[in-house]
Write a protein that holds these residues in place. Structure first.
Motif, short mmCIF file in Angstrom:
data_model
loop_
_atom_site.label_atom_id
_atom_site.label_comp_id
_atom_site.label_asym_id
_atom_site.label_seq_id
_atom_site.Cartn_x
_atom_site.Cartn_y
_atom_site.Cartn_z
N THR A 1 8.17 10.43 -2.08
CA THR A 1 8.53 11.42 -0.62
C THR A 1 10.05 11.28 -0.60
O THR A 1 10.65 10.11 -0.89
CB THR A 1 7.56 10.87 0.43
OG1 THR A 1 8.14 9.33 0.70
CG2 THR A 1 6.43 10.82 0.55
N PRO A 2 10.63 12.18 0.01
CA PRO A 2 11.88 12.21 0.40
C PRO A 2 12.30 11.03 1.37
O PRO A 2 11.55 10.66 2.18
CB PRO A 2 12.21 13.39 1.05
CG PRO A 2 11.19 14.30 0.78
CD PRO A 2 9.96 13.59 0.61
N ALA A 3 13.46 10.21 1.06
CA ALA A 3 13.83 8.90 1.67
C ALA A 3 14.47 9.54 2.85
O ALA A 3 15.75 10.24 2.94
CB ALA A 3 14.78 8.35 0.86
N GLU A 4 13.81 9.70 4.12
CA GLU A 4 14.36 9.99 5.40
C GLU A 4 14.34 9.10 6.30
O GLU A 4 13.32 8.32 6.36
CB GLU A 4 13.45 11.26 5.83
CG GLU A 4 13.58 12.51 4.85
CD GLU A 4 12.64 13.69 5.00
OE1 GLU A 4 12.76 14.68 4.77
OE2 GLU A 4 11.65 13.59 5.74
N GLY A 5 15.27 8.95 7.30
CA GLY A 5 15.26 8.12 8.20
C GLY A 5 15.98 6.58 7.98
O GLY A 5 15.88 6.51 6.82
N GLU A 6 16.26 5.87 8.92
CA GLU A 6 16.96 4.60 8.72
C GLU A 6 16.13 3.80 7.93
O GLU A 6 16.30 2.69 7.07
CB GLU A 6 17.46 3.96 9.87
CG GLU A 6 18.97 4.78 10.19
CD GLU A 6 19.77 4.63 9.03
OE1 GLU A 6 20.20 3.61 8.85
OE2 GLU A 6 20.49 5.84 9.15
N ARG A 7 14.82 3.68 8.24
CA ARG A 7 13.81 2.83 7.47
C ARG A 7 13.73 3.14 6.07
O ARG A 7 13.70 2.23 5.14
CB ARG A 7 12.68 2.75 8.16
CG ARG A 7 11.36 1.89 7.56
CD ARG A 7 10.05 1.95 8.27
NE ARG A 7 9.32 0.78 7.85
CZ ARG A 7 8.02 0.42 8.14
NH1 ARG A 7 7.51 1.48 9.12
NH2 ARG A 7 7.28 -0.22 7.64
N ASP A 8 13.53 4.32 5.62
CA ASP A 8 13.62 4.84 4.16
C ASP A 8 14.72 4.41 3.50
O ASP A 8 14.76 3.92 2.39
CB ASP A 8 13.32 6.30 4.18
CG ASP A 8 11.77 6.54 4.41
OD1 ASP A 8 11.18 5.65 4.50
OD2 ASP A 8 11.53 7.70 4.26
N SER B 1 17.35 11.96 -2.51
CA SER B 1 16.70 10.59 -2.61
C SER B 1 15.41 10.65 -2.25
O SER B 1 14.78 10.99 -1.26
CB SER B 1 17.45 9.71 -1.81
OG SER B 1 18.78 9.83 -1.70
N LEU B 2 14.51 10.12 -3.19
CA LEU B 2 13.04 10.02 -3.19
C LEU B 2 12.57 8.63 -3.32
O LEU B 2 13.16 7.80 -4.08
CB LEU B 2 12.46 10.89 -4.21
CG LEU B 2 13.04 12.26 -4.34
CD1 LEU B 2 12.46 12.73 -5.56
CD2 LEU B 2 12.46 13.08 -3.12
N LEU B 3 11.56 8.00 -2.43
CA LEU B 3 11.08 7.03 -2.30
C LEU B 3 9.47 6.97 -3.04
O LEU B 3 9.02 7.75 -2.88
CB LEU B 3 10.90 6.41 -1.06
CG LEU B 3 12.16 5.48 -0.35
CD1 LEU B 3 11.73 4.99 0.88
CD2 LEU B 3 12.46 4.28 -1.35
N ILE B 4 9.13 6.00 -4.23
CA ILE B 4 8.02 5.97 -4.67
C ILE B 4 7.27 4.81 -3.98
O ILE B 4 8.00 3.78 -3.70
CB ILE B 4 8.22 5.65 -6.13
CG1 ILE B 4 9.03 6.68 -6.78
CG2 ILE B 4 6.97 5.39 -6.78
CD1 ILE B 4 9.60 6.33 -8.32
N ARG B 5 6.14 5.26 -3.59
CA ARG B 5 5.16 4.05 -2.77
C ARG B 5 4.05 3.81 -3.47
O ARG B 5 3.30 4.75 -4.14
CB ARG B 5 5.20 4.82 -1.26
CG ARG B 5 6.25 5.00 -0.37
CD ARG B 5 5.93 5.67 0.85
NE ARG B 5 7.09 6.18 1.74
CZ ARG B 5 7.71 5.28 2.37
NH1 ARG B 5 7.61 4.28 2.55
NH2 ARG B 5 8.76 5.80 3.14
N VAL B 6 3.77 2.62 -3.40
CA VAL B 6 2.22 2.16 -3.83
C VAL B 6 1.49 1.73 -2.70
O VAL B 6 2.12 0.56 -1.93
CB VAL B 6 2.61 1.23 -5.01
CG1 VAL B 6 1.25 0.75 -5.58
CG2 VAL B 6 3.28 1.84 -6.06
N ASP B 7 0.32 2.09 -2.27
CA ASP B 7 -0.14 1.73 -1.24
C ASP B 7 0.49 1.80 0.25
O ASP B 7 0.59 0.73 0.90
CB ASP B 7 -0.80 0.24 -1.40
CG ASP B 7 -1.78 0.21 -2.63
OD1 ASP B 7 -2.63 1.11 -2.70
OD2 ASP B 7 -1.81 -0.78 -3.09
N GLY B 8 1.38 2.77 0.23
CA GLY B 8 2.25 3.01 1.39
C GLY B 8 3.52 2.07 1.52
O GLY B 8 4.24 2.26 2.42
#
Length: 117
Positions: free
Chosen positions: A2-9, A55-62
């Motif tokens: 998912t796109p890396a959006e927001g400070e947490r990402d 920028s994209l984050l790869i997530r596994v189990d969230g």
């Protein structure tokens, strides 16, 4: 992915990036630790500040498990004669993510196309 959006990402991406540089340093002398134990050179803030990079984050189990940085040309940190692309959905570039993997999450800027199209 998912796109890396927001400070947490973005914070997660900033924590993952040094791990990537550590792994990459095994294959090149370009990246070294400085006196403050920071990897140099670090291009992350430049990546994050460009409207032509994604920028994209790869997530596994969230949970964040990796990332992909996708840039449109021209990009100053990539030689002009280098082009990473995928020949099939199962092939991987040296960066570890095939273009076909990034397409579902790709959100190009106005007038641009996803890589490889």
């Amino acid at each position: 992915m998912t796109p890396a959006e927001g400070e947490r990402d973005l914070a997660a991406l900033r924590r993952l990036y040094p791990l990537y540089l550590h792994d990459l340093s095994a294959f090149t002398e370009h990246y070294v630790l400085d006196a403050e134990a920071q990897w140099q050179p670090s291009y992350l803030e430049d990546w994050l500040g460009r409207t032509t990079s994604h920028s994209l984050l790869i997530r596994v189990d969230g949970r964040p498990a990796g990332f992909a940085l996708v840039a449109e040309r021209p990009f100053p940190h990539m030689p002009q004669d280098v082009d990473f692309h995928s020949r099939s959905s199962s092939s991987r570039s040296r960066t570890g993510v095939a273009v076909s993997d990034a397409r579902p999450a790709w959100r190009p800027s106005a007038g641009s196309k996803a890589p490889g199209t």
